[in-house]
Design a protein around this motif. Structure first.
Motif, PDB file in Angstrom:
ATOM      1  N   ALA A 104      45.606  31.855  48.045  1.00 19.86           N
ATOM      2  CA  ALA A 104      44.480  31.110  47.458  1.00 19.86           C
ATOM      3  C   ALA A 104      43.821  31.841  46.294  1.00 19.86           C
ATOM      4  O   ALA A 104      43.310  31.200  45.373  1.00 19.86           O
ATOM      5  N   THR A 105      43.841  33.163  46.297  1.00 16.94           N
ATOM      6  CA  THR A 105      43.177  33.925  45.231  1.00 16.94           C
ATOM      7  C   THR A 105      44.143  34.390  44.142  1.00 16.94           C
ATOM      8  O   THR A 105      43.736  35.087  43.218  1.00 16.94           O
ATOM      9  N   TRP A 106      45.398  34.015  44.264  1.00 16.56           N
ATOM     10  CA  TRP A 106      46.381  34.409  43.246  1.00 16.56           C
ATOM     11  C   TRP A 106      46.115  33.674  41.940  1.00 16.56           C
ATOM     12  O   TRP A 106      45.517  32.585  41.922  1.00 16.56           O
ATOM     13  N   ASP A 107      46.563  34.257  40.843  1.00 15.29           N
ATOM     14  CA  ASP A 107      46.469  33.588  39.544  1.00 15.29           C
ATOM     15  C   ASP A 107      47.256  32.287  39.574  1.00 15.29           C
ATOM     16  O   ASP A 107      48.268  32.183  40.275  1.00 15.29           O
ATOM     17  N   ALA A 108      46.798  31.338  38.797  1.00 12.73           N
ATOM     18  CA  ALA A 108      47.534  30.075  38.679  1.00 12.73           C
ATOM     19  C   ALA A 108      48.861  30.345  37.973  1.00 12.73           C
ATOM     20  O   ALA A 108      48.906  31.077  36.983  1.00 12.73           O
ATOM     21  N   PRO A 109      49.950  29.772  38.481  1.00  7.73           N
ATOM     22  CA  PRO A 109      51.227  29.972  37.799  1.00  7.73           C
ATOM     23  C   PRO A 109      51.236  29.241  36.463  1.00  7.73           C
ATOM     24  O   PRO A 109      50.475  28.295  36.253  1.00  7.73           O
ATOM     25  N   LYS A 110      52.078  29.712  35.573  1.00  2.97           N
ATOM     26  CA  LYS A 110      52.250  29.057  34.284  1.00  2.97           C
ATOM     27  C   LYS A 110      53.742  28.931  34.010  1.00  2.97           C
ATOM     28  O   LYS A 110      54.543  29.666  34.588  1.00  2.97           O
ATOM     29  N   PRO A 111      54.138  28.013  33.157  1.00  3.57           N
ATOM     30  CA  PRO A 111      55.560  27.829  32.879  1.00  3.57           C
ATOM     31  C   PRO A 111      56.205  29.111  32.332  1.00  3.57           C
ATOM     32  O   PRO A 111      55.635  29.781  31.474  1.00  3.57           O
ATOM     33  N   ASP A 112      57.364  29.447  32.864  1.00  2.00           N
ATOM     34  CA  ASP A 112      58.123  30.595  32.386  1.00  2.00           C
ATOM     35  C   ASP A 112      58.757  30.226  31.047  1.00  2.00           C
ATOM     36  O   ASP A 112      59.404  29.182  30.936  1.00  2.00           O
ATOM     37  N   PRO A 113      58.596  31.077  30.015  1.00  2.00           N
ATOM     38  CA  PRO A 113      59.115  30.711  28.694  1.00  2.00           C
ATOM     39  C   PRO A 113      60.639  30.611  28.641  1.00  2.00           C
ATOM     40  O   PRO A 113      61.173  29.770  27.921  1.00  2.00           O
TER      41      PRO A 113
END
Length: 126
Positions: A104-113
């Motif tokens: 729950a406290t992890w960073d939000a994932p983002k698309p891998d380039p």
């Protein structure tokens, strides 16, 4: 399904799979050793001397050999495979849902380039 719902579900699934399939694998042994002292804080002042007398800058020292990498990748692939096989099992799903709480406290994932650069029809989100 709305794009924001797809993003939310994908983010949740990515975190859960990271906990269930990557964490607590042989990967956890990598930081288990002694960390050398560094006055610069980035290791640029650390030199490793091997058994043949070669002086290797810390930034160029391999922390994992090919056999360890192969074993790690096998373990992760086996866990991912098992995850996919068992995800519809209610007891397994209940356990996975409990593990999800720790993310729950992890960073939000983002698309891998790299993966995002593969041509396809799915629009990139982020």
């Amino acid at each position: 399904m709305r794009p924001e719902d797809e993003d939310r579900i994908a983010a949740h699934l990515a975190r859960v799979m990271a906990v269930a399939c990557v964490r607590n694998t042989q990967l956890e042994t990598l930081p288990a050793g002694q960390v050398p002292a560094s006055r610069t804080g980035d290791g640029s002042d650390v030199i490793v001397v091997d058994a043949d007398g070669n002086r290797i800058p810390w930034s160029e020292v391999s922390r994992i050999d090919d056999d360890e990498m192969r074993a790690l990748m096998r373990e992760i692939v086996d866990r991912l495979y098992t995850f996919h096989l068992r995800i519809d099992d209610p007891a397994f799903r209940a356990e996975i849902d409990r593990w999800a709480a720790m993310t729950a406290t992890w960073d939000a994932p983002k698309p891998d380039p790299v993966l995002s650069a593969i041509p396809g029809k799915t629009p990139e989100r982020g």
